[in-house]
Design a protein around this motif. Structure first.
Motif, PDB file in Angstrom:
ATOM      1  N   PHE A 163      -2.151  -6.119  -5.701  1.00  0.00           N
ATOM      2  CA  PHE A 163      -1.806  -7.480  -5.306  1.00  0.00           C
ATOM      3  C   PHE A 163      -2.890  -8.093  -4.414  1.00  0.00           C
ATOM      4  O   PHE A 163      -3.198  -9.289  -4.529  1.00  0.00           O
ATOM      5  N   SER A 164      -3.471  -7.299  -3.521  1.00  0.00           N
ATOM      6  CA  SER A 164      -4.533  -7.812  -2.655  1.00  0.00           C
ATOM      7  C   SER A 164      -5.750  -8.237  -3.466  1.00  0.00           C
ATOM      8  O   SER A 164      -6.346  -9.295  -3.218  1.00  0.00           O
ATOM      9  N   SER A 165      -6.138  -7.416  -4.430  1.00  0.00           N
ATOM     10  CA  SER A 165      -7.285  -7.774  -5.265  1.00  0.00           C
ATOM     11  C   SER A 165      -6.971  -8.987  -6.137  1.00  0.00           C
ATOM     12  O   SER A 165      -7.853  -9.817  -6.400  1.00  0.00           O
ATOM     13  N   ALA A 183      -7.130  -8.279 -14.701  1.00  0.00           N
ATOM     14  CA  ALA A 183      -6.720  -7.096 -15.460  1.00  0.00           C
ATOM     15  C   ALA A 183      -6.776  -5.841 -14.600  1.00  0.00           C
ATOM     16  O   ALA A 183      -5.856  -5.004 -14.642  1.00  0.00           O
ATOM     17  N   VAL A 184      -7.842  -5.676 -13.809  1.00  0.00           N
ATOM     18  CA  VAL A 184      -7.932  -4.518 -12.916  1.00  0.00           C
ATOM     19  C   VAL A 184      -6.798  -4.549 -11.897  1.00  0.00           C
ATOM     20  O   VAL A 184      -6.184  -3.512 -11.593  1.00  0.00           O
ATOM     21  N   SER A 185      -6.490  -5.732 -11.374  1.00  0.00           N
ATOM     22  CA  SER A 185      -5.385  -5.855 -10.424  1.00  0.00           C
ATOM     23  C   SER A 185      -4.061  -5.475 -11.068  1.00  0.00           C
ATOM     24  O   SER A 185      -3.229  -4.775 -10.459  1.00  0.00           O
ATOM     25  N   ALA A 186      -3.850  -5.920 -12.310  1.00  0.00           N
ATOM     26  CA  ALA A 186      -2.618  -5.587 -13.021  1.00  0.00           C
ATOM     27  C   ALA A 186      -2.515  -4.089 -13.292  1.00  0.00           C
ATOM     28  O   ALA A 186      -1.428  -3.496 -13.199  1.00  0.00           O
ATOM     29  N   ILE A 187      -3.644  -3.459 -13.593  1.00  0.00           N
ATOM     30  CA  ILE A 187      -3.644  -2.005 -13.808  1.00  0.00           C
ATOM     31  C   ILE A 187      -3.240  -1.287 -12.530  1.00  0.00           C
ATOM     32  O   ILE A 187      -2.486  -0.299 -12.556  1.00  0.00           O
ATOM     33  N   ALA A 188      -3.728  -1.769 -11.395  1.00  0.00           N
ATOM     34  CA  ALA A 188      -3.369  -1.151 -10.116  1.00  0.00           C
ATOM     35  C   ALA A 188      -1.867  -1.244  -9.868  1.00  0.00           C
ATOM     36  O   ALA A 188      -1.230  -0.270  -9.444  1.00  0.00           O
ATOM     37  N   VAL A 189      -1.286  -2.418 -10.129  1.00  0.00           N
ATOM     38  CA  VAL A 189       0.158  -2.577  -9.937  1.00  0.00           C
ATOM     39  C   VAL A 189       0.920  -1.658 -10.890  1.00  0.00           C
ATOM     40  O   VAL A 189       1.916  -1.030 -10.517  1.00  0.00           O
ATOM     41  N   ALA A 190       0.462  -1.565 -12.131  1.00  0.00           N
ATOM     42  CA  ALA A 190       1.120  -0.684 -13.102  1.00  0.00           C
ATOM     43  C   ALA A 190       1.031   0.778 -12.667  1.00  0.00           C
ATOM     44  O   ALA A 190       2.004   1.544 -12.801  1.00  0.00           O
TER      45      ALA A 190
END
Length: 322
Positions: free
Chosen positions: A130-132, A108-115
């Motif tokens: 994407f790295s996380s 979820a944190v990774s998806a938030i970063a991409v968003a």
């Protein structure tokens, strides 16, 4: 008198990133000191991490309209990194949540970063996301039936985003990280899924303008097959040397094949890929093989690769490259 933009931008970026790293280290020292003195318990530490990470992201969003892009991106990146580390710590260090919830939180944190990369229009935030996301199975593990499709989805999602946003370096970087993560996770008793995954991703990338990344996936997948077969056919005493020589010969053959195709089709990318692989083989031959292989493998490696390199030179000299 205002500072020229070409001078201010690199200086601002450097100072900003160093400041963010310094702040993060200071926070780590504070938490360590607080833990050593038993000021706060595990639950309070996790709550503080969530609050601090969320506050940084909120501050970045409030400052975004002020056209302070570098500072805002760094604040958001620090906040996302804090949330990611906090979620992992809650599972691995303090055992407050089960693995399934930890995996969901990290993704979820990774998806938030991409968003957020759409909101801030910067590939660095997307790269962090994407790295996380790729780091999550490395930290938590998982079955091959889940990990392999997961890695493929992450790389394809990055490829789609990079193509839409023209962030091609991002796609190249995440592809390299995907290869490394897949290689690390496939080292156990079921390594067969690594070549399958890389060959599928190679086919996908060959259908896009990022064909060089397709070559990278194809080479690594086939190289893993070559090494696995060499490992199966040789004794344990000579396995390392045989794997090294087989890998070098495969890279040379692949480089020559791609070079020949590029010469015949007048394809600059294929010629560059072929020459790059041949250069890698030459560097490995003189920097590693000559020193670390025993006499028999050294002679055979230099003989076989010498003939292959002369073949490549002959092909290149006969072609009239436009």
């Amino acid at each position: 008198k205002p500072v020229p933009a070409r001078e201010a931008q690199p200086g601002l970026a450097a100072v900003n990133r160093i400041g963010a790293i310094t702040l993060a280290i200071g926070i780590i020292f504070f938490f360590k000191y607080a833990v050593d003195n038993r000021w706060i318990g595990p639950g309070t530490r996790i709550a503080l991490g969530i609050a601090f990470g969320s506050a940084l992201i909120f501050a970045a969003d409030r400052l975004r309209p002020r056209n302070e892009a570098v500072f805002v991106q760094c604040l958001a990146g620090c906040g996302l990194a804090t949330l990611y580390i906090t979620a992992y710590a809650a599972f691995s260090w303090y055992h407050l949540i089960p693995e399934s919830i930890a995996a969901a939180a990290l993704v979820a944190v990774s998806a938030i970063a991409v968003a957020l990369s759409f909101r801030y229009a910067h590939p660095a935030i997307a790269g962090l996301g994407f790295s996380s996301a790729l780091l999550t199975p490395v930290l938590l593990g998982g079955a091959a039936s889940v990990v392999a499709p997961y890695l493929g989805v992450i790389d394809c999602a990055c490829l789609f985003l990079a193509a839409r946003r023209q962030w091609m370096p991002l796609a190249a970087a995440i592809a390299a990280e995907t290869i490394l993560a897949a290689f690390y996770l496939s080292r156990g008793s079921h390594p067969d899924w690594f070549p399958i995954l890389t060959l599928i991703l190679a086919a996908i990338h060959f259908a896009t303008p990022l064909r060089a990344i397709g070559h990278a996936f194809l080479v690594t997948g086939l190289l893993r097959v070559v090494v696995m077969e060499t490992d199966r056919l040789t004794s344990s005493a000579s396995r390392s040397a045989a794997e090294s020589e087989a890998g070098s010969i495969f890279l040379a053959l692949y480089g020559i094949a791609v070079l020949a195709w590029g010469l015949g089709r007048r394809n600059l990318l294929a010629r560059n890929v072929g020459l790059t692989l041949i250069g890698v083989v030459i560097a490995k031959l003189y920097l590693w093989d000559v020193w670390f292989l025993d006499r028999l493998y050294r002679m055979s490696a230099f003989g076989a690769l010498g003939m292959l390199l002369l073949t490549a030179s002959w092909l290149y000299s006969r072609a009239r490259v436009q």
